[in-house]
Write an enzyme that holds these catalytic residues in place. Structure first.
Site, PDB file in Angstrom:
ATOM      1  N   ARG A  44     -76.612  72.115 -53.018  1.00  0.00           N
ATOM      2  CA  ARG A  44     -75.891  70.892 -53.352  1.00  0.00           C
ATOM      3  C   ARG A  44     -74.876  70.458 -52.295  1.00  0.00           C
ATOM      4  O   ARG A  44     -74.889  69.333 -51.840  1.00  0.00           O
ATOM      5  CB  ARG A  44     -75.121  71.082 -54.677  1.00  0.00           C
ATOM      6  CG  ARG A  44     -75.982  71.269 -55.881  1.00  0.00           C
ATOM      7  CD  ARG A  44     -75.133  71.122 -57.140  1.00  0.00           C
ATOM      8  NE  ARG A  44     -75.714  71.827 -58.267  1.00  0.00           N
ATOM      9  CZ  ARG A  44     -75.122  71.941 -59.447  1.00  0.00           C
ATOM     10  NH1 ARG A  44     -73.935  71.415 -59.641  1.00  0.00           N
ATOM     11  NH2 ARG A  44     -75.701  72.584 -60.444  1.00  0.00           N
ATOM     12  N   HIS A  90     -84.994  65.523 -57.699  1.00  0.00           N
ATOM     13  CA  HIS A  90     -83.610  65.973 -57.853  1.00  0.00           C
ATOM     14  C   HIS A  90     -83.237  65.984 -59.335  1.00  0.00           C
ATOM     15  O   HIS A  90     -82.773  64.969 -59.873  1.00  0.00           O
ATOM     16  CB  HIS A  90     -82.678  65.039 -57.068  1.00  0.00           C
ATOM     17  CG  HIS A  90     -81.322  65.626 -56.792  1.00  0.00           C
ATOM     18  ND1 HIS A  90     -81.133  66.711 -55.966  1.00  0.00           N
ATOM     19  CD2 HIS A  90     -80.091  65.285 -57.234  1.00  0.00           C
ATOM     20  CE1 HIS A  90     -79.856  66.999 -55.896  1.00  0.00           C
ATOM     21  NE2 HIS A  90     -79.190  66.150 -56.669  1.00  0.00           N
ATOM     22  N   TYR A 134     -77.825  46.459 -61.063  1.00  0.00           N
ATOM     23  CA  TYR A 134     -77.482  45.183 -60.435  1.00  0.00           C
ATOM     24  C   TYR A 134     -77.673  45.201 -58.916  1.00  0.00           C
ATOM     25  O   TYR A 134     -77.685  44.145 -58.289  1.00  0.00           O
ATOM     26  CB  TYR A 134     -76.030  44.813 -60.742  1.00  0.00           C
ATOM     27  CG  TYR A 134     -75.756  44.593 -62.207  1.00  0.00           C
ATOM     28  CD1 TYR A 134     -76.461  43.645 -62.943  1.00  0.00           C
ATOM     29  CD2 TYR A 134     -74.778  45.332 -62.860  1.00  0.00           C
ATOM     30  CE1 TYR A 134     -76.195  43.443 -64.294  1.00  0.00           C
ATOM     31  CE2 TYR A 134     -74.502  45.139 -64.205  1.00  0.00           C
ATOM     32  CZ  TYR A 134     -75.222  44.195 -64.913  1.00  0.00           C
ATOM     33  OH  TYR A 134     -74.966  44.000 -66.243  1.00  0.00           O
TER      34      TYR A 134
END
Length: 826
Positions: A44, A90, A134
């Site tokens: 990570r 992922h 968006y």
């Protein structure tokens, strides 16, 4: 039912007990925590040294690659990209993936963004991005360079989290992304914070290291000047940069970029145009406002954020009369500087290591060697396979009739392939290709095309074989590809490296440079960099260098170094001590600031001569000349302690004024020039040293209505010339050797003809070829002219036009920019 339960039954407690392992709880906790920590470290938080990416970055880019969302495609909804990444590669929260996608699209976070975003992706003010539904995104061209050649067996692939698909362990990375874009992350027990760099500098250093494997950090820093942040700003000091590159750890001081402007009302304002990396602009503005309200920062009248899409612009308006240098210091100390802690920690073969600059580049170079070698092997196999097919095809075309007959006679396709293999020794692949050939490809024209392609494939095989057999040629390929990326994407450095000044003082904030100081009769004063004025041919009008108000006029111009202490002598015979940087720096069109806070000048008192103190020797003398012809010498030691209100430099008769000053050592000749065009040269020893309160002795016998204009010190063998300039802009240059030595207090010799055309002499200066003369008129026009443009002539001549002065204007003053100045050398 009697009897006992069998001990080997499945649900027997004894069977369960046999599977229990007894461990110490501290050992189990330790091992579990280590496993968790390593999972976080490798999976990570830390980037791979080879491609500079963490798994989440790599997976996002790979998912976009698989989706076909390239830089040439249309934008795709961010939610779609996040969904594909999360579902296939992922298995973590969508918010973490989207946050990473957003950061890769922010041009204030990434030096070279890897994602081309469309929509609201946040701002430097800490504004959050719009929701992923968006916004839209696609790969930036730079990201495609990281993925280039992925399908050519350049890197290893591994199974994804549910073994359905495969994902690359690392990307081919055609440029050193770890250093170019940097990285930051917090793992368990360790963290990384790698600053971004300029692509061109990193590539230059990489190429240099390939050619010179023994290069050290200092050698590499000839190319990599330091980090290059996307938000620009300045890094203070090179020592911290060297430490970070040499050890992998360091603390860099990053300072905002700002400048001082003058408003129309005459106030100063500090305009911040670049902020330290990762600074929150809105928070900085808010904290400055809080400190102003609480009185921690004084002298601020207004604070505005005028930033727009074109860049940062935070305006700090100063109060009238406030010292702008002090305000700048306060802002720097508390708000406009930050520390970037470099920790160059990355994964090397899956293990975290703190790397030096050289080690980071070495690891990348080794990665690219592996990539190019594997790619070349892949391409070679492809080329050899193609050559093999072409050989069979060429044989088939050359034996077309026999081939057709053989195939026609065969019972089926397999029989045809077997027959071809037996007669022409075709391989399985060749026979398969020949059987599938169309009849139209058996023309004679086809032979030429096949032979041409075969030659090209053979050349490619030779090239690839040479690369695989030679480390030098393989390195040449790597360097050529790096240079191609540099040519395509390199840009100018944004972050400047400034000298480490330790504690930031007012003086530290002023650049060391030659400046011109302009002063008016009403005591308005300002300084400007000397290179504000470019040299012009003589006879020009010059450019605006000041804007005196109505009724005022320019009286003084002099050259100084911005960090010099100056002795300022006035026409009233006073001397003041002034630091050059204390004079406000302003534009050439500005009027200037009142000198009342710098110099305690009386009415009608003006600076007539300036002497830098840095090079003064106590054994030398300050030699002064007055308008009425008096000369005096006073030891420099008498001017060591000067009050803020000034001290007396010379006692003057009523109506007399101090005109000019020279520093002498007792062995020079003095040349006095008058407004009427006369000069006299006499030995300095004829003027004895005397105290500051003395009047002096007569140096020249002035004619009626004449007055001293200037003073020059010279000596035997001096190859300089005397430059004489008159009020109507005329002047001439005459060798000092032509002014013979006389006794003090004589009438002198004619130097220049004065009259209606020339007007009176304004000043004289000693000059050499290569100097520039700076001439200022009373209305503020300033002209810089090479001395070499002014012809050398004899005494008693008219001179030539140096500056074209308007009818209602006249030359007020002049000074010389010596040939050996920092400005000229630059």
């Amino acid at each position: 039912m009697g009897g006992h339960m069998s001990s080997d039954m499945p649900d027997s407690p004894d069977v369960d007990a046999a599977r229990i392992e007894h461990v110490r709880i501290e050992d189990e906790m330790e091992q579990s925590y280590i496993d968790y920590a390593m999972s976080v470290i490798a999976g990570r938080a830390l980037p791979d040294v080879r491609d500079g990416l963490k798994p989440v970055h790599r997976r996002i880019l790979y998912a976009m690659h698989e989706m076909g969302v390239s830089s040439g495609s249309s934008h795709r909804k961010s939610s779609s990209i996040v969904g594909e990444t999360m579902g296939d590669y992922h298995p973590h929260g969508d918010s973490a993936i989207y946050d990473t996608l957003v950061r890769m699209a922010q041009d204030f976070s990434m030096r070279y963004p890897l994602v081309d975003g469309q929509g609201n992706f946040g701002s430097m003010d800490g504004d959050p991005p719009a929701a992923m539904r968006y916004t839209e995104a696609r790969m930036a061209p730079m990201a495609e360079e990281l993925l280039a050649d992925l399908e050519r067996d350049t890197v290893d692939f591994t199974s994804n989290y549910d073994d359905r698909l495969e994902e690359p362990e690392v990307l081919p990375a055609a440029f050193p992304n770890l250093l170019v874009n940097g990285s930051s992350g917090i793992a368990v027990g360790m963290s990384t914070n790698i600053p971004p760099h300029n692509l061109g500098e990193i590539i230059d250093a990489t190429v240099h290291l390939i050619d010179n494997p023994d290069a050290d950090i200092a050698d590499l820093m000839e190319y990599v000047k330091g980090p290059d942040f996307p938000t620009g700003a300045n890094i203070v000091g090179k020592d911290a940069i060297y430490s970070a590159y040499a050890t992998g750890r360091g603390r860099l001081t990053v300072r905002a970029e700002f400048e001082v402007e003058e408003t129309e009302s005459g106030r100063d304002r500090i305009v911040v145009t670049e902020l330290p990396y990762q600074a929150n602009k809105a928070r900085i503005v808010e904290r400055i406002a809080d400190d102003v309200n609480e009185g921690k920062i004084e002298g601020v009248a207004d604070l505005r954020d005028e930033s727009d899409r074109d860049g940062v612009r935070v305006v700090v308006e100063c109060k009238r009369g406030a010292n702008v240098e002090v305000v700048k210091n306060q802002l720097l100390e508390h708000h406009l500087e930050s520390t970037f802690g470099v920790i160059n920690l990355a994964l090397v073969d899956g293990q975290p290591e703190v790397l030096t600059l050289k080690e980071s580049l070495q690891q990348y170079i080794q990665h690219r060697r592996d990539v190019v070698r594997r790619r070349s092997e892949f391409d070679l196999q492809e080329a050899e396979d193609r050559a093999h097919i072409l050989e069979g095809r060429l044989t088939a075309v050359q034996n077309a009739e026999d081939i057709v007959e053989l195939v026609q006679e065969a019972e089926d396709r397999d029989a045809a392939k077997a027959a071809l293999g037996e007669r022409y020794d075709f391989s399985e692949a060749q026979a398969e290709h020949v059987v599938r050939m169309q009849i139209g490809s058996l023309t004679s024209a086809e032979v030429g095309e096949i032979e041409s392609e075969y030659e090209e494939v053979q050349a490619e095989i030779e090239r690839l074989t040479a690369i695989l057999e030679s480390d030098e040629k393989l390195d040449e390929v790597i360097k050529d590809e790096l240079r191609a990326i540099e040519d395509e994407y390199d840009d100018e450095r944004r972050t400047s490296i400034v000298e480490d000044t330790g504690t930031v003082t007012r003086e530290d904030l002023v650049p060391e440079e030659d400046v011109l100081v302009v002063m008016t009769a009403d005591d308005y004063i300002k300084r400007m960099p000397a290179d504000t004025f470019d040299p012009q041919r003589r006879g020009g009008k010059g450019i605006i260098g000041g804007d005196p108000k109505e009724g005022d006029r320019v009286t003084t111009i002099f050259r100084a170094h911005s960090h010099d202490y100056l002795l300022c002598f006035t026409n009233h015979g006073q001397v003041y001590r002034l630091k050059a940087y204390e004079i406000p720096e302003m534009s050439r069109t500005a009027r200037g600031k009142s000198a009342v806070n710098l110099l305690d000048l009386d009415d009608d008192e003006q600076i007539t001569a300036v002497v830098p103190t840095d090079d003064l020797d106590p054994e030398e003398s300050i030699t002064m000349a007055t308008r009425q012809g008096y000369v005096k010498r006073t030891p420099c030691s008498a001017f060591e302690n000067i009050l803020s209100t000034g001290i007396r430099a010379a006692k003057l008769e009523d109506g007399d004024e101090l005109v000019d000053v020279e520093v002498t050592d007792g062995s020079t000749d003095l040349v006095i020039a008058t407004e009427g065009g006369m000069t006299i040269r006499f030995d300095e020893s004829e003027v004895r040293e005397m105290g500051r309160s003395a009047r002096g002795v007569r140096g020249i016998d002035l004619q009626d209505d004449d007055a001293v204009a200037g003073l020059v010190a010279t000596e035997e063998g001096d190859d300089r010339a005397l430059l004489t300039v008159t009020e109507n802009g005329y002047g001439k240059r005459t060798s000092l050797a032509e002014y013979r030595c006389q006794s003090r207090y004589g009438k002198g010799l004619i130097d220049i003809k004065t009259g209606d055309r020339n007007g009176s002499v304004v000043d004289v200066k000693a000059v050499v070829e290569g100097d520039d003369v700076v001439v200022a008129s009373e209305t503020g026009q300033i002209m810089r002219c090479p001395v070499g443009d002014i012809s050398k002539v004899g005494r008693n001549t008219m001179g030539v036009v140096i500056m074209d002065v308007e009818d209602d204007d006249s030359v007020a003053c002049l000074d010389v920019l010596p040939a050996e100045t920092p400005t000229d050398q630059e």
